[in-house]
Design a protein around this motif. Structure first.
Motif: not given
Length: 80
Positions: A33-34, A57-61, A80
């Motif tokens: 995660c990250g 898993i990472d929500k950033d770009r 992404p």
């Protein structure tokens, strides 16, 4: 306990030999995660070591300002 020979740091194959015990786990799912500086480099290292089931898993770009610490290239900025 297994009857393994001690590792010889002078061996031409030392890098490969020290990862043999990890082959038992290389098919296990690993979730990271990250995937920035630490997670991105960790994911790359695990893949190079032969781990085949990585869930990242990472929500950033990817951003230009982070390229010096992350294993990405300019072509990947904005993805992404």
């Amino acid at each position: 306990m297994t009857n393994q020979q001690p590792l010889n740091p002078n061996s031409l194959f030392f890098h490969e030999e020290r990862h043999v015990p990890l082959s038992l786990f290389s098919g296990q799912l690993i979730t990271i995660c990250g995937v920035g500086a630490l997670g991105g480099n960790l994911a790359e290292m695990l893949a190079r070591m032969g781990f085949t089931r990585l869930k990242l898993i990472d929500k950033d770009r990817v951003e230009m300002r982070n390229l010096s610490t992350q294993p990405y290239s300019r072509a990947e900025v904005g993805t992404p």
